[in-house]
Design a protein around this motif. Structure first.
Motif, PDB file in Angstrom:
ATOM      1  N   LEU A 102       0.809  -1.229   0.000  1.00 64.52           N
ATOM      2  CA  LEU A 102       0.000   0.000   0.000  1.00 64.52           C
ATOM      3  C   LEU A 102       0.835   1.269   0.000  1.00 64.52           C
ATOM      4  N   ALA A 103       2.127   1.166  -0.278  1.00 69.49           N
ATOM      5  CA  ALA A 103       2.981   2.359  -0.242  1.00 69.49           C
ATOM      6  C   ALA A 103       2.490   3.421  -1.217  1.00 69.49           C
ATOM      7  N   HIS A 104       2.039   2.998  -2.424  1.00 68.45           N
ATOM      8  CA  HIS A 104       1.582   3.985  -3.404  1.00 68.45           C
ATOM      9  C   HIS A 104       0.353   4.734  -2.890  1.00 68.45           C
ATOM     10  N   TRP A 105      -0.564   4.016  -2.264  1.00 69.29           N
ATOM     11  CA  TRP A 105      -1.796   4.636  -1.773  1.00 69.29           C
ATOM     12  C   TRP A 105      -1.516   5.550  -0.581  1.00 69.29           C
ATOM     13  N   LEU A 106      -0.689   5.093   0.343  1.00 68.46           N
ATOM     14  CA  LEU A 106      -0.390   5.902   1.531  1.00 68.46           C
ATOM     15  C   LEU A 106       0.351   7.183   1.160  1.00 68.46           C
ATOM     16  N   THR A 107       1.333   7.076   0.264  1.00 68.05           N
ATOM     17  CA  THR A 107       2.084   8.280  -0.091  1.00 68.05           C
ATOM     18  C   THR A 107       1.223   9.262  -0.877  1.00 68.05           C
ATOM     19  N   GLU A 108       0.329   8.758  -1.723  1.00 70.93           N
ATOM     20  CA  GLU A 108      -0.596   9.645  -2.435  1.00 70.93           C
ATOM     21  C   GLU A 108      -1.637  10.233  -1.488  1.00 70.93           C
ATOM     22  N   ARG A 109      -2.117   9.413  -0.575  1.00 71.85           N
ATOM     23  CA  ARG A 109      -3.149   9.850   0.384  1.00 71.85           C
ATOM     24  C   ARG A 109      -2.673  11.039   1.206  1.00 71.85           C
ATOM     25  N   TRP A 110      -1.372  11.045   1.555  1.00 68.66           N
ATOM     26  CA  TRP A 110      -0.830  12.108   2.411  1.00 68.66           C
ATOM     27  C   TRP A 110       0.157  13.022   1.685  1.00 68.66           C
ATOM     28  N   ASN A 111       0.393  12.776   0.396  1.00 69.38           N
ATOM     29  CA  ASN A 111       1.337  13.582  -0.386  1.00 69.38           C
ATOM     30  C   ASN A 111       2.703  13.630   0.299  1.00 69.38           C
ATOM     31  N   VAL A 112       3.240  12.437   0.580  1.00 69.51           N
ATOM     32  CA  VAL A 112       4.520  12.326   1.277  1.00 69.51           C
ATOM     33  C   VAL A 112       5.437  11.388   0.491  1.00 69.51           C
ATOM     34  N   ARG A 113       6.681  11.304   0.954  1.00 70.21           N
ATOM     35  CA  ARG A 113       7.705  10.518   0.273  1.00 70.21           C
ATOM     36  C   ARG A 113       7.806   9.114   0.859  1.00 70.21           C
ATOM     37  N   LEU A 114       8.083   8.147  -0.006  1.00 73.72           N
ATOM     38  CA  LEU A 114       8.467   6.804   0.405  1.00 73.72           C
ATOM     39  C   LEU A 114       9.967   6.776   0.655  1.00 73.72           C
ATOM     40  N   TRP A 115      10.374   6.147   1.785  1.00 73.26           N
ATOM     41  CA  TRP A 115      11.782   5.923   2.104  1.00 73.26           C
ATOM     42  C   TRP A 115      12.026   4.413   2.075  1.00 73.26           C
ATOM     43  N   CYS A 116      13.058   3.985   1.332  1.00 74.35           N
ATOM     44  CA  CYS A 116      13.277   2.554   1.104  1.00 74.35           C
ATOM     45  C   CYS A 116      14.695   2.369   0.573  1.00 74.35           C
TER      46      CYS A 116
END
Length: 352
Positions: A102-116
């Motif tokens: 769900l990383a794509h949905w969470l980052t879009e939902r909050w307009n934030v960056r994925l760290w990985c």
């Protein structure tokens, strides 16, 4: 609780966060659980109180798989557990679907960056796009080359062509790279990234010395041994030795560290658990050597030797990967020899 679990201590006892709620396990560190549609039926996720660019909020660590139930559970968390504050970033320990789905949905939902880590992000991108061979004909051929040739298994594996993509349909198109040794400032505390190998390409666990907490991801689990598999995309890999070397390095952390695993309950006894896992694999190595001393063995021959129970297809594919990983560790250490027989199957015997 099994005998090995009883050697560990569980500060929260039997307490578990109900779906849609959280439990505080350390100052500013909250535990939540999401359901999984597998025999391993849950994943632990974490909320860390944070402040970025002058904004107060939360960092999410790991995401759950993509499905409506997980999205709904997250919405309940957002409504009831964030104290009116936003999510500021999403950290993913590794690329497996229950962690990054769900990383794509969470980052879009909050307009934030994925760290990985870069390795896991890019492998996930390839797998989600269908470029990397995960499932389908390629997996079936690889499994057949290690002895899993029965028609039922072959048919089912060939049919699983979109298995990864069904749980990870998309990924953020940008991310921030994590490297082993990186120090992240989260909520006024320093968290160190510990890179681990073997279970995933470049798994990141997070340790906070000030809080005495390790978010271990899948590298150290209290009840089960972590899956370590050889896959068709790297068919001569030696992931089990990479994994064992990785968890041995974790013994540099304090023994009384509170370990927050992705599956099972938070526990103390990190060094004890690492020793248990190393001993477990030493026992399996001995079993494999004994079997190969009696007659040449392929990976499918060893499933009952290593797992000693009936397996469904989902479990069998994981078990095959682990069986090959044990054989490869011994083969590449010179304790076994490998040959490709006329039937196209690799068999292993003890080295002279």
């Amino acid at each position: 609780m099994n005998a090995l679990e009883m050697q560990l201590t569980y500060p929260l006892g039997e307490a578990l966060p109900e779906l849609g709620t959280t439990l505080e396990v350390a100052p500013g560190v909250r535990w939540l659980r999401m359901l999984l549609p597998f025999q391993l039926d849950h994943i632990n996720l974490w909320l860390l109180r944070d402040r970025i660019d002058g904004r107060d909020g939360w960092t999410i660590v790991d995401c759950g798989i993509t499905n409506d139930a997980t999205r709904a559970a997250w919405e309940t968390i957002f409504a009831n557990e964030l104290q009116g504050l936003p999510v500021l970033r999403v950290i993913v320990t590794h690329m497996h679907p229950d962690h990054i789905g769900l990383a794509h949905w969470l980052t879009e939902r909050w307009n934030v960056r994925l760290w990985c880590s870069a390795t896991d992000y890019n492998v996930a991108r390839l797998a989600s796009s269908g470029i990397a061979a995960i499932g389908g004909e390629a997996t079936a051929r690889f499994m057949a080359s290690h002895g899993l040739t029965d028609e039922e298994s072959q048919t089912k594996i060939k049919a699983r062509t979109n298995y990864y993509k069904s749980m990870v349909p998309d990924l953020p198109h940008a991310y921030r790279r994590l490297l082993g040794g990186d120090m992240l400032a989260i909520g006024g505390h320093d968290w160190t990234c510990h890179a681990g190998y073997g279970h995933a390409p470049e798994h990141m666990s997070l340790h906070c010395e000030q809080l005495g907490v390790l978010i271990s991801g899948d590298m150290v689990l209290p009840r089960i041994s972590t899956n370590v598999s050889v896959h068709e995309g790297e068919p001569e890999a030696n992931p089990l030795m990479l994994y064992l070397d990785s968890i041995k390095r974790m013994k540099a952390l304090p023994e009384d560290t509170l370990v927050l695993p992705s599956h099972g309950r938070p526990f103390r006894g990190l060094h004890t658990r690492v020793d248990q896992l190393v001993a477990h694999h030493d026992e399996r190595f001995a079993d494999v050597l004994a079997a190969c001393a009696e007659a040449p063995q392929h990976a499918a021959d060893l499933l009952m030797v290593l797992f000693r129970r009936k397996l469904d297809l989902h479990q069998t594919t994981f078990a095959m990967g682990e069986s090959i990983a044990h054989l490869h560790a011994l083969w590449l250490a010179g304790q076994l020899t490998r040959r490709l027989d006329a039937d196209g199957i690799y068999r292993f015997t003890t080295a002279a």
